[in-house]
Design an enzyme around this catalytic site. Structure first.
Site, short mmCIF file in Angstrom:
data_model
loop_
_atom_site.label_atom_id
_atom_site.label_comp_id
_atom_site.label_asym_id
_atom_site.label_seq_id
_atom_site.Cartn_x
_atom_site.Cartn_y
_atom_site.Cartn_z
N ARG A 95 34.44 63.98 84.03
CA ARG A 95 34.83 65.31 83.55
C ARG A 95 34.64 65.39 82.04
O ARG A 95 34.91 64.42 81.33
CB ARG A 95 36.29 65.61 83.91
CG ARG A 95 36.44 65.90 85.39
CD ARG A 95 37.87 65.99 85.79
NE ARG A 95 38.57 67.13 85.23
CZ ARG A 95 38.51 68.37 85.71
NH1 ARG A 95 37.76 68.63 86.76
NH2 ARG A 95 39.20 69.33 85.16
N HIS A 113 27.26 55.27 78.50
CA HIS A 113 26.34 56.28 79.01
C HIS A 113 25.02 55.59 79.38
O HIS A 113 24.51 54.80 78.59
CB HIS A 113 26.10 57.35 77.94
CG HIS A 113 25.19 58.44 78.41
ND1 HIS A 113 25.62 59.41 79.30
CD2 HIS A 113 23.90 58.69 78.16
CE1 HIS A 113 24.60 60.23 79.55
NE2 HIS A 113 23.55 59.81 78.87
N THR A 145 33.28 61.94 70.71
CA THR A 145 33.53 63.06 69.80
C THR A 145 33.41 64.34 70.62
O THR A 145 33.04 64.27 71.80
CB THR A 145 32.51 63.04 68.64
OG1 THR A 145 31.20 63.02 69.20
CG2 THR A 145 32.70 61.83 67.73
N GLU A 178 24.86 47.10 81.68
CA GLU A 178 25.96 47.95 81.23
C GLU A 178 27.26 47.16 81.16
O GLU A 178 28.02 47.28 80.21
CB GLU A 178 26.17 49.12 82.20
CG GLU A 178 25.09 50.16 82.18
CD GLU A 178 25.49 51.39 82.99
OE1 GLU A 178 26.67 51.74 83.05
OE2 GLU A 178 24.58 52.02 83.58
C1 GRF Z 1 27.60 54.12 84.89
O1 GRF Z 1 26.22 54.20 85.05
C2 GRF Z 1 28.00 54.61 83.53
O2 GRF Z 1 27.05 54.32 82.54
C3 GRF Z 1 28.09 56.10 83.72
O3 GRF Z 1 28.60 56.27 85.01
C4 GRF Z 1 28.30 55.11 85.81
C5 GRF Z 1 29.62 54.60 86.28
O4 GRF Z 1 29.50 53.53 87.18
N1 GRF Z 1 28.89 56.72 82.68
P1 GRF Z 1 30.77 52.68 87.56
O5 GRF Z 1 31.80 53.65 88.12
O6 GRF Z 1 31.26 52.01 86.31
O7 GRF Z 1 30.32 51.69 88.58
#
Ligand code: GRF
Length: 197
Positions: A95, A113, A145, A178
């Protein structure tokens, strides 16, 4: 070892980045401890993952609040402060936040992201990278931000795009990057900001 800083994580769905941060916080030398996980979606799988590890995990469903987005965020803010959180990590929180919440956690809220910002803010980042003919893709951890996916970059991770990649394969290959990125970026953020947090 110095005191760990209390953090909370906001999720909406799967929670794999949350789990990566949770695991990092388990290490004695990691500078954060996870005190709460909140989801706007009561069915988010990540809530069960957190609970299984003994982390207080709460659903604060946005739907009863209707159009009152700030009311929902005030309820979350109250819960976060009760938990003693000092930093918020958004991890797949789906959201857009109101100015109230962004201001309340200014300089203390991070997001991950799945693109090399400033490229591709918003949704469908993997497909957009493919459509643009990019040869490199990645993920960004940044401060939150008021503009969506616009805050100052803390750290990025890169992967090469292969000729046969699809949005699905890119997403799958990027995800472990990530996880490591978010663990490292949060450590770096806390370490660098230690005196001001
Ligand atoms: C990830 O790709 C993150 O970069 C994005 O949403 C996805 C979330 O995946 N903001 P998870 O719920 O952490 O597995």
């Amino acid at each position: 070892m110095r005191t760990k800083l209390p953090i909370a994580i906001l999720i909406s769905r799967r929670g794999s980045n949350m789990e990566a941060l949770l695991n990092a916080c388990d290490a004695p030398d990691y500078p954060a401890k996870l005190v709460a996980v909140l989801s706007n979606n009561p069915d988010a799988a990540g809530l069960d993952i957190a609970r299984a590890k003994g982390i207080p995990a709460h659903a604060i469903d946005h739907r009863p609040f209707g159009q009152d987005r700030e009311g929902h965020e005030r309820a979350m803010d109250e819960k976060l402060r009760q938990a003693g959180a000092r930093i918020i990590c958004l991890a797949g929180y789906m959201r857009v936040l109101t100015p109230f919440f962004v201001e309340a956690w200014s300089e203390r809220m991070l997001n991950i992201h799945p693109s090399l910002l400033p490229k591709y803010p918003g949704l469908h980042t993997h497909q957009r990278a493919l459509d643009a003919g990019d040869t490199v893709h990645g993920a960004t951890v940044h401060l939150v931000t008021p503009g969506v996916d616009e805050g100052p970059v803390i750290a990025q991770a890169r992967i090469n795009i292969r000729p046969d990649d699809t949005a699905e394969t890119l997403s799958r290959r990027l995800l472990p990057k990530e996880h490591a990125l978010y663990q490292d970026a949060l450590r770096q953020f806390i370490t660098n900001q230690a005196s001001g947090l």
